[in-house]
Design an enzyme around this catalytic site. Structure first.
Site, PDB file in Angstrom:
ATOM      1  N   GLY A 105      35.919 -40.254  21.610  1.00 60.44           N
ATOM      2  CA  GLY A 105      37.274 -40.778  21.700  1.00 60.44           C
ATOM      3  C   GLY A 105      37.416 -42.254  21.382  1.00 60.44           C
ATOM      4  N   LYS A 135      21.173 -33.733  23.444  1.00 64.34           N
ATOM      5  CA  LYS A 135      22.571 -34.016  23.783  1.00 64.34           C
ATOM      6  C   LYS A 135      23.269 -32.660  23.815  1.00 64.34           C
ATOM      7  CE  LYS A 135      26.938 -35.869  22.366  1.00 64.34           C
ATOM      8  NZ  LYS A 135      27.812 -36.241  21.242  1.00 64.34           N
TER       9      LYS A 135
END
Lengths: 288, 68
Positions: free
Chosen positions: A216, A128
């Site tokens: 988020g 990632k």
């Protein structure tokens, strides 16, 4: 205010998430129920969970189990001889896939080196990729990000980049060979949800690799919205780890991702400004 | 010789290898789940025992931690 919303119109109002039922389904890796292809593997869960921020390893284990996630992100840091227990032991015991990240890297060079270290530690070439621009926003540094992605793809890594909600940047990452694009909904750890669903929708429309909403997410409805927008998956961390009850929130996120995906597949009704009766207007008896 | 081991000054005998530095950093056992970079370059585990360190080198010994 968008010009299409005018009070006299009966034209359906198009907003993010209103796409056709097959808007996401037409892309690669889709299956009838759930599950998708990412990298060279198929996954049953569309929820990816970060392992950071939990109050304890025990809380992490319970939450990971409840989430149904198969992929769990982990980080690399200097060894700490005094540390108790190991996140990796828990992840191994649960049979989950540990996806290393490059969190904390500000340059392509550091991110590439961290990916090399991760390959040694985790014996995987999946990464990632995070290359951030500053520590206040934790927004990706687009230039460094694309540079690192290009190098790592060339070296044979399966690169999953955390990116801005920028359709052009997403395309650039796809062009250099990333295996997914992972746009942020809002800043990492902010819990602000998806601040620009229109951009996410545009990214989804043109992507030919999986789109995973990353960062988020604050609560379950944010995760559901991501899936309704057509994302292939959701990656979240703080919203579960820092919830008052991480295990319960993990289960809520699991259900939200499934529900959002189902709704997307089903094809929601168009939004209209005015009512449309669901009961027939004909045959109403005259009772006056 | 003095090296920078995980950001701290560490004294190792002359001729010390990466394997010695890993032990000095507090890693027990076979080093499973551990990786090492010397001056930014990863040293593969099979090379630890035969890679000699030089003074002033930066040695980073890392492992997995929780992270998002």
């Amino acid at each position: 205010m968008r010009s299409r919303v005018d009070s006299g119109s009966r034209t359906p109002v198009s907003v993010p998430g209103d796409g056709p039922a097959d808007g996401g389904a037409a892309r690669a890796g889709d299956q009838p129920d759930s599950g998708f292809d990412l990298g060279d593997r198929s996954w049953g869960s569309r929820l990816i969970v970060g392992s950071g921020g939990f109050p304890s390893l025990e809380a992490m284990e319970r939450a990971l189990t409840a989430s149904g996630a198969e992929i769990v992100t982990v980080a690399l840091r200097r060894v700490d001889p005094g540390a108790r227990g190991s996140a990796l032991e828990v992840i191994d015991r649960l049979g989950l896939f540990a996806l290393p990240n490059t969190a904390g890297c500000y340059t392509a060079r550091d991110a590439v080196r961290t990916a090399h270290l991760a390959r040694e530690v985790f014996e995987t070439d999946w990464i990632k990729l995070e290359v951030i621009g500053d520590d206040r926003t934790l927004f990706p540094d687009a230039v460094e990000l694309v540079g690192a992605a290009e190098i790592l793809v060339d070296e044979g890594f399966t690169v999953l980049p955390y990116t801005n909600d920028d359709p052009i940047l997403a395309r650039r990452l796809e062009d250099v060979g990333c295996s997914a694009v992972m746009p942020l909904g809002s800043p990492i750890g902010s819990g602000m949800g998806i601040r620009n669903p229109y951009n996410v929708q545009i990214i989804v429309e043109r992507a030919t690799v999986p789109v995973i909403l990353d960062a988020g997410i604050g609560t379950a409805s944010d995760a559901a919205l991501a899936m309704e927008l057509g994302c292939d998956g959701v990656l979240l961390s703080s919203s579960v780890a820092r919830a008052k009850d991480p295990e319960r929130m993990a289960l809520a996120m699991r259900r939200a991702v499934e529900a959002g995906y189902g709704a997307r597949r089903a094809g929601r009704i168009p939004r209209k400004l005015h009512a449309e009766a669901s009961t027939p207007g004909e045959g109403i008896p005259e009772l006056g | 010789m003095i090296v920078a081991l995980n950001g701290r000054r560490a004294e190792l005998p002359d001729g010390a290898t990466v394997a010695d530095a890993v032990k000095e950093a507090g890693v027990d056992g076979d080093g499973r789940g551990v990786a090492v970079a010397v001056d930014g370059e990863v040293i593969r585990k099979v090379e630890w025992g035969k890679t000699k360190l030089e003074g002033e080198q930066k040695v980073e010994v890392v492992h997995a931690v929780q992270g998002g």
